[in-house]
Scaffold this active site. Structure first.
Site, PDB file in Angstrom:
ATOM      1  N   LYS A  86      28.681 -60.248 -43.643  1.00 31.32           N
ATOM      2  CA  LYS A  86      27.382 -59.714 -44.059  1.00 31.32           C
ATOM      3  C   LYS A  86      26.352 -60.824 -44.251  1.00 31.32           C
ATOM      4  CE  LYS A  86      28.674 -55.182 -45.455  1.00 31.32           C
ATOM      5  NZ  LYS A  86      30.127 -55.237 -45.168  1.00 31.32           N
TER       6      LYS A  86
HETATM    7  C1  LIG Z   1      30.807 -54.357 -44.335  1.00 30.20           C
HETATM    8  C2  LIG Z   1      32.118 -54.818 -43.829  1.00 30.20           C
HETATM    9  C3  LIG Z   1      32.741 -54.203 -42.725  1.00 30.20           C
HETATM   10  C4  LIG Z   1      32.166 -52.988 -42.017  1.00 30.20           C
HETATM   11  O1  LIG Z   1      30.995 -53.272 -41.303  1.00 30.20           O
HETATM   12  P1  LIG Z   1      29.972 -52.093 -40.921  1.00 30.20           P
HETATM   13  O2  LIG Z   1      28.810 -52.762 -40.317  1.00 30.20           O
HETATM   14  O3  LIG Z   1      29.640 -51.422 -42.239  1.00 30.20           O
HETATM   15  O4  LIG Z   1      30.684 -51.177 -40.006  1.00 30.20           O
HETATM   16  C5  LIG Z   1      33.939 -54.724 -42.288  1.00 30.20           C
HETATM   17  N1  LIG Z   1      34.533 -55.774 -42.917  1.00 30.20           N
HETATM   18  C6  LIG Z   1      33.953 -56.395 -43.966  1.00 30.20           C
HETATM   19  C7  LIG Z   1      34.656 -57.546 -44.607  1.00 30.20           C
HETATM   20  C8  LIG Z   1      32.728 -55.949 -44.459  1.00 30.20           C
HETATM   21  O5  LIG Z   1      32.178 -56.552 -45.519  1.00 30.20           O
END
Ligand SMILES: *Cc1c(COP(=O)(O)O)cnc(C)c1O
Length: 463
Positions: A109
């Site tokens: 993120k």
């Molecule tokens: C947010 C997240 C996801 C999922 O990603 P999306 O864009 O919401 O599909 C997968 N793995 C981790 C570690 C995340 O923080």
């Protein structure tokens, strides 16, 4: 480049307007009016480093941000904050792994939220405005949001988490950030209580306007944009390594933001034959891509908590295109879904939901088995989210076109699951180890939206 709403009720907007609006005013999601075709750029893009490529991609979408400024924003977002590399792709066995966890909070993120924080600061500087970000986290995304805006001018961030119900590491990653504009709130209640308070405050339009309350959740188009870059970057690297043109990606998915960016990259012209959508036991999306029925269930807790999601906030963007870019059809489907908790795509005999997007889910047990297997066979430690992806990738088969699995978190963030899978404490990272000794700051408040509201008002009065 202009932007429209999936529900058709917003007049065309500029990129900067889109960043500030987040969710469209008509309740829909904002999307580019059309996607640029970059096929004749691929050969020159191949030669660029990550920052140069990000600048090229962003300049096609952020057409109202001057080029020199965009370059600075890219430099600030990815120049020194990701170590040692921004987005390396490594080969592990027959699989390629795109490591997106080298940012400040060791979560993918960071890739989007570092950019969004810099964008907000720039836009607010131009307009003279202020922004107070309010968010609720069950533990994993709060820290990436906090690191995206810490120390930035004209921005405060208030992040609620359930008191004593997030892991020690998660809590410390958030509360050890001592910048004056960062306010951690531990609510004496559950994550649902935090979300309820968040909805109640964000739904109070008078409060929202008076204090310029905004959010950083994953529906902001700037976050999707930031994620498009690494699909190109990683595909180029694997094309170089293998000499194969067509590439597949597997993406561990929750809110559908990450994989949507990959789908956009394909539509822009990247040679990407298939996107594999991997879910954990919360498999609403896997069921949709296999049957055409999108129906809400109950949330199950898994080892991959950032994917413990029932309704995916970005799915509407995909659905809009799936129903022929038709806001009326989309609106009807979303109304049915809001009323009944389910919607359905009509399929003709033999027709599939999407030929370029396939999906399966992995159980808790399969997740741990996969972590154990990759540790034993290759000495590579997968975090539980990535392991969901790797399990599903193997299920679809690693022979044939090269397959890149997107790795979304560093395993050191999830030491309990790693220990369970390998029997050892092998998931370590110096930044995580260092957390134990850092001073922290956090406000513990009652589970009451009026109490949280009063705290925000008092804080903003002083600052
Ligand atoms: C947010 C997240 C996801 C999922 O990603 P999306 O864009 O919401 O599909 C997968 N793995 C981790 C570690 C995340 O923080």
């Amino acid at each position: 480049m202009q932007y429209i709403s999936t529900r058709g009720g917003v007049k065309p907007l500029s990129f900067q307007q889109v960043v500030l609006m987040g969710l469209a005013d008509d309740g829909g999601l904002l999307i580019p009016e059309s996607l640029p075709d970059v096929r004749d750029k691929l050969d020159s893009w191949r030669k660029l480093d990550y920052l140069q490529l990000a600048h090229e991609v962003f300049s096609l979408f952020a057409t109202d941000v001057p080029n020199g400024i965009l370059e600075q924003l890219v430099g600030r977002s990815y120049g020194n904050t990701f170590k040692p590399e921004v987005a390396p792709t490594v080969q592990v066995g027959d699989l390629f792994i795109l490591e997106l966890f080298h940012g400040p909070t060791l979560s993918f993120k960071d890739m989007a939220l570092q950019f969004l924080g810099n964008l907000y600061e720039y836009i607010l500087g131009e307009t003279g405005g202020h922004l107070n970000i309010l968010g609720a986290t069950s533990g994993d995304t709060g820290s990436a949001a906090i690191y995206g805006v810490r120390g930035r001018e004209r921005i405060n961030i208030f992040i609620m988490h359930p008191h004593k119900r997030v892991s020690d590491i998660q809590e410390r990653q958030m509360t050890s950030v001592l910048d004056a504009n960062v306010h951690n709130i531990a609510v004496r209640g559950s994550f649902d209580d935090c979300q309820r308070i968040m909805k109640s405050l964000a739904g109070d339009l008078d409060f929202k306007r008076r204090y310029c309350i905004g959010s950083v959740n994953s529906i902001n188009f700037a976050r999707i944009l930031a994620q498009i870059v690494y699909y190109f970057y990683s595909a180029f690297r694997v094309q170089e390594m293998t000499g194969t043109d067509q590439i597949r990606f597997c993406v561990p998915t929750g809110n559908f933001g990450d994989i949507l960016a990959g789908w956009y990259a394909k539509r822009m012209g990247l040679n990407l034959s298939r996107l594999i959508l991997a879910t954990n036991e919360n498999d609403i999306l896997a069921r949709f891509f296999n049957t055409g029925v999108y129906s809400r269930g109950t949330v199950a807790q898994t080892y991959s908590p950032a994917m413990d999601i029932q309704v995916s906030s970005n799915f509407e963007r995909y659905l809009y295109h799936r129903v022929g870019d038709d806001p009326r059809r989309l609106r009807t489907l979303m109304e049915v879904f809001a009323e009944t908790g389910a919607l359905k795509i009509e399929l003709a005999e033999g027709e599939v939901v999407a030929s370029e997007m396939v999906s399966k889910s992995a159980s808790n047990e399969e997740t741990l088995e996969t972590i154990g297997k990759y540790y034993r066979d290759y000495g590579y430690i997968l975090d539980p989210h990535t392991a969901v992806g790797v399990h599903v990738a193997e299920d679809f088969g690693l022979d044939g076109e090269p397959l890149i699995c997107v790795s979304t978190a560093h395993p050191a963030k999830f030491p309990e699951a790693i220990h369970k899978a390998t029997g050892k404490d092998v998931a370590r990272h110096p930044d995580i180890d260092a957390l134990a000794d850092l001073p922290t700051r956090c406000e513990i408040l009652d589970n009451d939206s009026q109490v949280v509201r009063a705290f925000i008002e008092k804080t903003l009065m002083v600052s």
